[in-house]
Write a protein that holds these residues in place. Sequence first.
Motif, short mmCIF file in Angstrom:
data_model
loop_
_atom_site.label_atom_id
_atom_site.label_comp_id
_atom_site.label_asym_id
_atom_site.label_seq_id
_atom_site.Cartn_x
_atom_site.Cartn_y
_atom_site.Cartn_z
N ARG A 57 -2.63 -0.61 -7.11
CA ARG A 57 -2.57 0.67 -6.38
C ARG A 57 -3.63 0.79 -5.28
O ARG A 57 -3.67 1.77 -4.55
N ASP A 58 -4.47 -0.21 -5.15
CA ASP A 58 -5.58 -0.15 -4.20
C ASP A 58 -5.16 -0.62 -2.82
O ASP A 58 -4.64 -1.73 -2.65
N ARG A 59 -5.43 0.21 -1.83
CA ARG A 59 -5.21 -0.19 -0.44
C ARG A 59 -6.42 -0.99 0.04
O ARG A 59 -7.55 -0.54 -0.12
N PRO A 60 -6.20 -2.15 0.65
CA PRO A 60 -7.32 -2.93 1.15
C PRO A 60 -8.03 -2.26 2.33
O PRO A 60 -9.19 -2.54 2.61
N ALA A 61 -7.33 -1.38 3.00
CA ALA A 61 -7.87 -0.55 4.08
C ALA A 61 -7.04 0.72 4.10
O ALA A 61 -5.88 0.71 3.66
N SER A 65 -0.86 -0.63 -0.24
CA SER A 65 -1.30 -1.29 -1.46
C SER A 65 -0.24 -2.29 -1.89
O SER A 65 0.91 -2.23 -1.42
N PRO A 66 -0.57 -3.21 -2.80
CA PRO A 66 0.46 -4.11 -3.32
C PRO A 66 1.66 -3.35 -3.91
O PRO A 66 2.80 -3.77 -3.73
N LEU A 67 1.41 -2.24 -4.57
CA LEU A 67 2.51 -1.43 -5.12
C LEU A 67 3.41 -0.91 -4.01
O LEU A 67 4.64 -0.98 -4.11
N GLU A 68 2.82 -0.40 -2.95
CA GLU A 68 3.62 0.12 -1.84
C GLU A 68 4.42 -0.99 -1.18
O GLU A 68 5.60 -0.79 -0.82
N ARG A 84 8.91 9.65 1.81
CA ARG A 84 9.86 10.45 1.04
C ARG A 84 9.90 10.01 -0.42
O ARG A 84 9.94 10.84 -1.33
N GLU A 85 9.87 8.71 -0.65
CA GLU A 85 9.97 8.18 -2.01
C GLU A 85 8.61 8.08 -2.71
O GLU A 85 8.56 7.67 -3.86
N ARG A 86 7.55 8.45 -2.00
CA ARG A 86 6.20 8.44 -2.57
C ARG A 86 5.87 7.10 -3.23
O ARG A 86 5.55 7.03 -4.41
N TYR A 87 5.95 6.08 -2.43
CA TYR A 87 5.70 4.73 -2.93
C TYR A 87 4.40 4.65 -3.73
O TYR A 87 4.34 3.98 -4.76
N GLU A 88 3.36 5.31 -3.25
CA GLU A 88 2.05 5.19 -3.88
C GLU A 88 2.01 5.78 -5.29
O GLU A 88 1.11 5.47 -6.07
#
Length: 172
Positions: A54-58, A63-66, A104-108
């Motif tokens: 769930r972590d964004r590198p920046a 994030s990997p999930l997104e 819209r799909e709230r990937y995060e």
Amino acid sequence: MTIDPDTKDWTWVLERPCPECAFVASAVTGPQIPRITRECAAAWDGVLHREDVRDRPAPQVWSPLEYACHVRDVCRVMDRRARLMLSEDVPTFPDWDQDETALRERYEEQQPAVVGQGLQSAAEAIAARYEAVPDGAWDRRGMRSNGSAFTVLTLGRYFLHDVVHHLHDVGA
């Protein structure tokens, strides 16, 4: 923080290697598309089990999930486009705004296990679609609304670049 929309036209990857991920789309044959799709889907399973999923590198980078959500949806969209090309004469694909879909799909907020199941299912569907392409149908055409023309083969190559490139983005 929101992600800056990607407005680049990535169709150039059909003509030359990607300097970021090193994928050479033109080297892929039609019958290779299902195998590569399945191999990439299997690699995403490992990504979705990472602690940093769930972590964004920046702040402006998914994030990997997104990215996994995006790849799942790319599989679905490209499968629909391939189906249209195989069933209609030179269809024009409905537009798809990947960035609007992510919001819209709230990937995060999605659950990694559910995303993984959806990605595996969507990857298997498009792999099966490409396994079933009849001889002589690889050159059937389709169009994006911006005028970019694809054949069944070039759509598969373009699709695979997206899947491979995003594995590269997440360091897999």
